[in-house]
Design an enzyme around this catalytic site. Structure first.
Site, mmCIF file in Angstrom:
data_model
loop_
_atom_site.group_PDB
_atom_site.id
_atom_site.type_symbol
_atom_site.label_atom_id
_atom_site.label_comp_id
_atom_site.label_asym_id
_atom_site.label_seq_id
_atom_site.Cartn_x
_atom_site.Cartn_y
_atom_site.Cartn_z
ATOM 1 N N ARG A 89 0.844 -1.204 0.000
ATOM 2 C CA ARG A 89 0.000 0.000 0.000
ATOM 3 C C ARG A 89 0.879 1.253 0.000
ATOM 4 O O ARG A 89 0.593 2.239 -0.662
ATOM 5 C CB ARG A 89 -0.866 -0.013 1.264
ATOM 6 N N ASP A 149 -19.112 8.515 1.417
ATOM 7 C CA ASP A 149 -19.572 7.634 2.501
ATOM 8 C C ASP A 149 -20.840 8.203 3.132
ATOM 9 O O ASP A 149 -21.757 7.470 3.511
ATOM 10 C CB ASP A 149 -18.474 7.520 3.570
ATOM 11 N N ARG A 152 -23.838 7.568 0.986
ATOM 12 C CA ARG A 152 -24.212 6.142 1.129
ATOM 13 C C ARG A 152 -24.966 5.933 2.439
ATOM 14 O O ARG A 152 -25.984 5.239 2.491
ATOM 15 C CB ARG A 152 -22.936 5.279 1.134
ATOM 16 N N HIS A 176 -11.559 8.745 4.872
ATOM 17 C CA HIS A 176 -12.354 8.088 3.830
ATOM 18 C C HIS A 176 -11.716 6.705 3.690
ATOM 19 O O HIS A 176 -10.759 6.520 2.950
ATOM 20 C CB HIS A 176 -12.283 8.865 2.520
HETATM 21 P P1 NAD Z 1 -8.753 4.823 -13.636
HETATM 22 O O1 NAD Z 1 -7.562 3.939 -13.657
HETATM 23 O O2 NAD Z 1 -9.968 4.462 -14.431
HETATM 24 O O3 NAD Z 1 -8.321 6.306 -14.076
HETATM 25 C C1 NAD Z 1 -7.156 6.919 -13.653
HETATM 26 C C2 NAD Z 1 -6.706 7.824 -14.791
HETATM 27 O O4 NAD Z 1 -5.584 8.586 -14.349
HETATM 28 C C3 NAD Z 1 -6.262 7.026 -16.044
HETATM 29 O O5 NAD Z 1 -7.006 7.471 -17.175
HETATM 30 C C4 NAD Z 1 -4.762 7.356 -16.148
HETATM 31 O O6 NAD Z 1 -4.308 7.414 -17.497
HETATM 32 C C5 NAD Z 1 -4.723 8.721 -15.476
HETATM 33 N N1 NAD Z 1 -3.388 9.111 -15.031
HETATM 34 C C6 NAD Z 1 -2.468 8.364 -14.378
HETATM 35 N N2 NAD Z 1 -1.363 9.093 -14.174
HETATM 36 C C7 NAD Z 1 -1.601 10.319 -14.694
HETATM 37 C C8 NAD Z 1 -0.850 11.502 -14.776
HETATM 38 N N3 NAD Z 1 0.396 11.580 -14.289
HETATM 39 N N4 NAD Z 1 -1.400 12.567 -15.386
HETATM 40 C C9 NAD Z 1 -2.658 12.518 -15.902
HETATM 41 N N5 NAD Z 1 -3.417 11.411 -15.836
HETATM 42 C C10 NAD Z 1 -2.890 10.340 -15.238
HETATM 43 O O7 NAD Z 1 -9.144 4.993 -12.093
HETATM 44 P P2 NAD Z 1 -10.543 5.519 -11.539
HETATM 45 O O8 NAD Z 1 -11.437 4.362 -11.292
HETATM 46 O O9 NAD Z 1 -11.004 6.646 -12.357
HETATM 47 O O10 NAD Z 1 -10.089 6.051 -10.127
HETATM 48 C C11 NAD Z 1 -9.307 7.230 -10.015
HETATM 49 C C12 NAD Z 1 -8.984 7.515 -8.549
HETATM 50 O O11 NAD Z 1 -10.176 7.879 -7.857
HETATM 51 C C13 NAD Z 1 -8.433 6.283 -7.809
HETATM 52 O O12 NAD Z 1 -7.405 6.704 -6.948
HETATM 53 C C14 NAD Z 1 -9.631 5.803 -7.025
HETATM 54 O O13 NAD Z 1 -9.264 5.067 -5.882
HETATM 55 C C15 NAD Z 1 -10.238 7.136 -6.648
HETATM 56 N N6 NAD Z 1 -11.617 7.100 -6.161
HETATM 57 C C16 NAD Z 1 -11.916 7.957 -5.163
HETATM 58 C C17 NAD Z 1 -13.172 7.979 -4.619
HETATM 59 C C18 NAD Z 1 -13.460 8.947 -3.497
HETATM 60 O O14 NAD Z 1 -14.492 8.858 -2.814
HETATM 61 N N7 NAD Z 1 -12.584 9.896 -3.254
HETATM 62 C C19 NAD Z 1 -14.162 7.117 -5.097
HETATM 63 C C20 NAD Z 1 -13.841 6.258 -6.148
HETATM 64 C C21 NAD Z 1 -12.546 6.235 -6.652
#
Ligand code: NAD
Length: 314
Positions: A89, A149, A152, A176
């Site tokens: 992690r 959260d 939800r 979170h």
């Molecule tokens: P994903 O893999 O579908 O999308 C991530 C995107 O980031 C990809 O398109 C990738 O090309 C891009 N990326 C990576 N490095 C980059 C950079 N240096 N510059 C520009 N773009 C870059 O992932 P996702 O499902 O969209 O999730 C994105 C994030 O959101 C994850 O960290 C996930 O855990 C988080 N998330 C947060 C919450 C919340 O409540 N805060 C909820 C759901 C997901």
């Protein structure tokens, strides 16, 4: 003259696009600029969304790079990388922190004034990291925190009591993630307190309520087990946070902010209720919570601090 509202989204994956779709469909901004390290993907998504103007009216959506963000009032950050097999992690965290370093440099160079809304996980840690890396004031860097959260939680409580979720006032605070804290002492429906057995003449059913919270805490795992990611609800969360910001609503929302003595906690980002408007986080609103909830928040802070201690920002 009315200023055109331009919004940047960095990271056009599942979350970035769900946010873009909600913002576009709700007509929250006039222009959306999509940035991803996979430029072609961002271009494809922009073209696809643009073609719905026949239904939403004149809006611009285009793929771009950081210099295109010059006019942006708000930049939403959803860029991230997933865990590699065998990766710890903390290693994953450090890889995401390095991505944030590049993003922070670019944003400080091209849009130093914009508000930053952070959604990438672990959102509390990365909000703190962005605050360390970026030159802009901490109040202008806000994590979506426990907004997801909390919706939800309100949804499941509403289902249980068979009322509109918007009439349920309930909060999840803290991290979170696994140590998040349900604030039972403030849950109410139209002012009727749940713990005081006031709601719809029903008593506080501890077991049923604990089961509801457990479903909230496990929601991301349960969804990811089935579809591989979560996106729709967080997309709407981001759109809501953006609207309260651009409209300078000062809505009080459970967002991730850096604590400065609130509940006896310092120097870590986690969610407490805070008023969010065009200047970012202006006020923090601290409901009275019971000893168990306070201990929960302090535990969240300790766990987050342990992760922060392992991060290399250099
Ligand atoms: P994903 O893999 O579908 O999308 C991530 C995107 O980031 C990809 O398109 C990738 O090309 C891009 N990326 C990576 N490095 C980059 C950079 N240096 N510059 C520009 N773009 C870059 O992932 P996702 O499902 O969209 O999730 C994105 C994030 O959101 C994850 O960290 C996930 O855990 C988080 N998330 C947060 C919450 C919340 O409540 N805060 C909820 C759901 C997901």
């Amino acid at each position: 003259m009315l200023r055109r509202q331009t919004i940047g989204i960095v990271g056009i994956g599942q979350v970035g696009m769900a946010a873009a779709y909600a913002i576009f469909q709700q007509r929250i901004a006039q222009e959306l600029i999509l940035i991803d390290r996979d430029r072609e993907r961002a271009e494809g998504e922009a073209m696809d969304l643009m073609h719905a103007q026949g239904y939403v009216g004149r809006r611009r959506v285009r793929a771009g790079d950081y210099p295109d963000l010059k006019q942006a009032q708000v930049v939403i950050i959803c860029a991230g990388v997933g865990q590699k097999p065998g990766e710890s992690r903390l290693d994953l965290l450090n890889r995401n922190a390095s991505i944030f370093k590049i993003i922070a440099e670019q944003l400080d160079e091209h849009v130093p004034e914009a508000l930053l809304l952070i959604a990438t996980n672990p959102v509390d840690i990365l909000t703190y990291v962005m605050q360390e890396l970026s030159q802009r004031p901490n109040q202008r860097i806000i994590g979506t925190g426990t907004m997801l959260d909390t919706t939800r939680f309100r949804t499941l409580l509403a289902e249980y009591y068979n009322v509109d979720p918007r009439s349920v006032h309930a909060l999840i605070l803290g991290e979170h993630g696994d140590t998040e804290v349900p604030i039972w002492s403030t849950v109410s429906i139209a002012g009727a307190s749940l713990v005081k057995n006031d709601v719809l003449g029903e008593g506080f059913e501890r077991e049923a309520m604990e089961n509801i919270f457990e479903r909230v805490r496990r929601a991301a795992y349960d969804i990811i087990d089935r579809k591989g990611y979560t996106n729709w609800a967080i997309g709407l969360v981001i759109a809501h946070l953006l609207r309260t910001t651009l409209d300078d609503q000062n809505s009080v929302l459970p967002v991730s902010v850096r604590l400065d003595g609130e509940y006896g906690i310092n120097d870590v980002c986690l969610s407490i209720p805070a008023a969010v408007g065009i200047e970012g986080v202006t006020k923090r609103v601290l409901p009275s919570i019971n000893d168990e909830e306070l201990a929960g928040l302090r535990h969240s802070a300790e766990v987050l601090k342990e992760s922060l201690a392992g991060i290399r920002l250099g």
